[in-house]
Design an enzyme around this catalytic site. Structure first.
Site, PDB file in Angstrom:
ATOM      1  CG  HIS A   1      -4.166   2.173  -8.580  1.00  0.00           C
ATOM      2  ND1 HIS A   1      -4.048   2.936  -7.439  1.00  0.00           N
ATOM      3  CD2 HIS A   1      -5.124   2.754  -9.332  1.00  0.00           C
ATOM      4  CE1 HIS A   1      -4.897   3.951  -7.509  1.00  0.00           C
ATOM      5  NE2 HIS A   1      -5.567   3.865  -8.650  1.00  0.00           N
TER       6      HIS A   1
ATOM      7  CG  LEU B   1       5.947   8.539  -2.369  1.00  0.00           C
ATOM      8  CD1 LEU B   1       5.139   8.173  -3.608  1.00  0.00           C
ATOM      9  CD2 LEU B   1       6.252  10.042  -2.357  1.00  0.00           C
ATOM     10  CB  ILE B   2       8.152   3.272  -2.180  1.00  0.00           C
ATOM     11  CG1 ILE B   2       6.907   2.371  -2.108  1.00  0.00           C
ATOM     12  CG2 ILE B   2       9.418   2.482  -1.900  1.00  0.00           C
ATOM     13  CD1 ILE B   2       6.616   1.761  -0.744  1.00  0.00           C
TER      14      ILE B   2
ATOM     15  N   GLY C   1      -6.030  -6.858   3.976  1.00  0.00           N
ATOM     16  CA  GLY C   1      -5.036  -7.815   3.511  1.00  0.00           C
ATOM     17  C   GLY C   1      -5.608  -8.971   2.719  1.00  0.00           C
ATOM     18  CB  SER C   2      -8.652  -9.561   0.706  1.00  0.00           C
ATOM     19  OG  SER C   2      -8.601  -8.601  -0.312  1.00  0.00           O
ATOM     20  CG  ASN C   3      -5.276  -7.970  -3.332  1.00  0.00           C
ATOM     21  OD1 ASN C   3      -5.353  -8.585  -4.391  1.00  0.00           O
ATOM     22  ND2 ASN C   3      -6.093  -6.980  -3.017  1.00  0.00           N
TER      23      ASN C   3
ATOM     24  CD  GLU D   1      -7.287  -5.112  -6.230  1.00  0.00           C
ATOM     25  OE1 GLU D   1      -6.817  -4.000  -6.473  1.00  0.00           O
ATOM     26  OE2 GLU D   1      -7.691  -5.446  -5.101  1.00  0.00           O
TER      27      GLU D   1
ATOM     28  CG  ASN E   1       0.918  -0.137  -5.842  1.00  0.00           C
ATOM     29  OD1 ASN E   1       0.515  -0.611  -4.775  1.00  0.00           O
ATOM     30  ND2 ASN E   1       0.297   0.860  -6.451  1.00  0.00           N
TER      31      ASN E   1
ATOM     32  CG  LEU F   1      -3.045   2.946   1.309  1.00  0.00           C
ATOM     33  CD1 LEU F   1      -4.319   3.466   1.957  1.00  0.00           C
ATOM     34  CD2 LEU F   1      -3.301   2.589  -0.141  1.00  0.00           C
TER      35      LEU F   1
END
Ligand code: GAR
Length: 196
Positions: free
Chosen positions: A104, A87-88, A12-14, A174, A102, A85
Site C-alpha cells: 500500500h 477485496l480478497i 505493473g511496475s511493481n 516500493e 499487499n 484493488l
C-alpha cells in the site's frame, strides 16, 4: 523453490520488479500473473517474460473458487498483491493465510481503506499537509488494508512537493523494498548473498 503469483491490475511496475528480481533467485520464481483487466499493460509484461497469465472477472473471483484450482495447477505457494484493488474473498484469504501480502502506498493505518489507492492516496496525503509518507507491506485479511503489518519504509515530503512528486518518491521505495521483503518472508533463512 517457491512459486509466487503476483496479482496486479494496472501498469505493473511493481510486478515487473518482482518478476525480474526473482528471475534468477534460489528462493522463488514468479509463475503466475493474475489480473482483473483484460487490457492492462501488466499482462504484456508477463507475456514478454513467459509468465502464465490468468484474467479474472468479478463472477469468477467472487462467485466461484476456480482460482484456487489455477493456483494449485501452478503450485503457487505465496501471493503478492501489487496494485490489485479488489477485496480478497474469504476462500482465498483462508487458503493463503500468512502467505499473501499487499503493498500500500502510504503508512497504514493512515490513508488506507476502500477507495484509497494510487494517486488518490498521494492527493490525500498532500491535502493533509503531511511531512512524511511511505509504504506498507501487510498480510492480507478479509478487510481492505487491515492485515498485520510486516514492513514500512518512510520518505519525507517537502512543502512544495506535488502529489506527483510524492508518488515518485513512494514508487521508488516500493521498487527498492517490495522484492526484498517478499524474499525475506518466503525464504527467511536464505543468505542475502546467495541470490542473484
Ligand atoms: C502501487 O503504488 C501500489 O502501492 C498501489 O498501486 C500501485 C500499483 O503500481 N496499491 C494500492 O494503492 C492498493 N491500495 P504499479 O502498477 O506500477 O505496480
Amino acid at each position: 523453490m517457491t512459486n509466487l503469483a503476483v496479482f496486479a491490475s494496472g501498469t505493473g511496475s511493481n510486478a515487473r520488479r518482482i518478476a525480474d528480481f526473482f528471475a534468477h533467485s534460489d528462493c522463488a520464481r514468479v509463475r503466475l500473473l493474475v489480473c482483473n483487466k483484460p487490457d492492462a499493460p501488466v499482462l504484456d509484461m508477463a507475456r514478454e517474460r513467459g509468465i502464465p497469465t490468468q484474467v479474472i472477472d468479478r463472477a469468477y473471483f467472487y462467485e466461484s473458487e476456480q482460482l484456487l484450482s489455477v493456483l494449485a495447477e501452478h503450485d503457487i505457494g505465496f501471493i503478492a498483491l501489487a496494485g490489485f484493488l479488489w477485496l480478497i474473498p474469504p476462500y482465498l484469504v483462508q487458503a493463503y493465510w500468512r502467505r499473501m501480502v499487499n503493498i500500500h502506498p502510504a503508512l497504514l493505518p493512515a490513508y488506507g481503506g476502500k477507495g484509497m489507492y494510487g494517486m488518490r492516496v498521494h492527493e490525500a496525503v498532500k491535502a493533509a499537509g503531511e511531512r512524511e509518507t511511505g509504504i506498507t507491506i501487510h498480510y492480507v485479511n478479509e478487510r481492505y488494508d487491515e492485515g498485520d503489518i510486516v514492513f514500512q519504509a518512510r520518505c519525507s515530503i517537502a512543502p512544495d512537493d506535488t502529489s506527483a512528486d510524492i508518488a515518485r518518491k513512494v514508487q521508488a521505495l516500493e521498487h527498492e523494498h517490495f522484492p526484498r521483503v517478499l524474499e525475506r518472508l518466503i525464504c527467511p533463512t536464505l543468505d542475502d548473498n546467495t541470490t542473484a
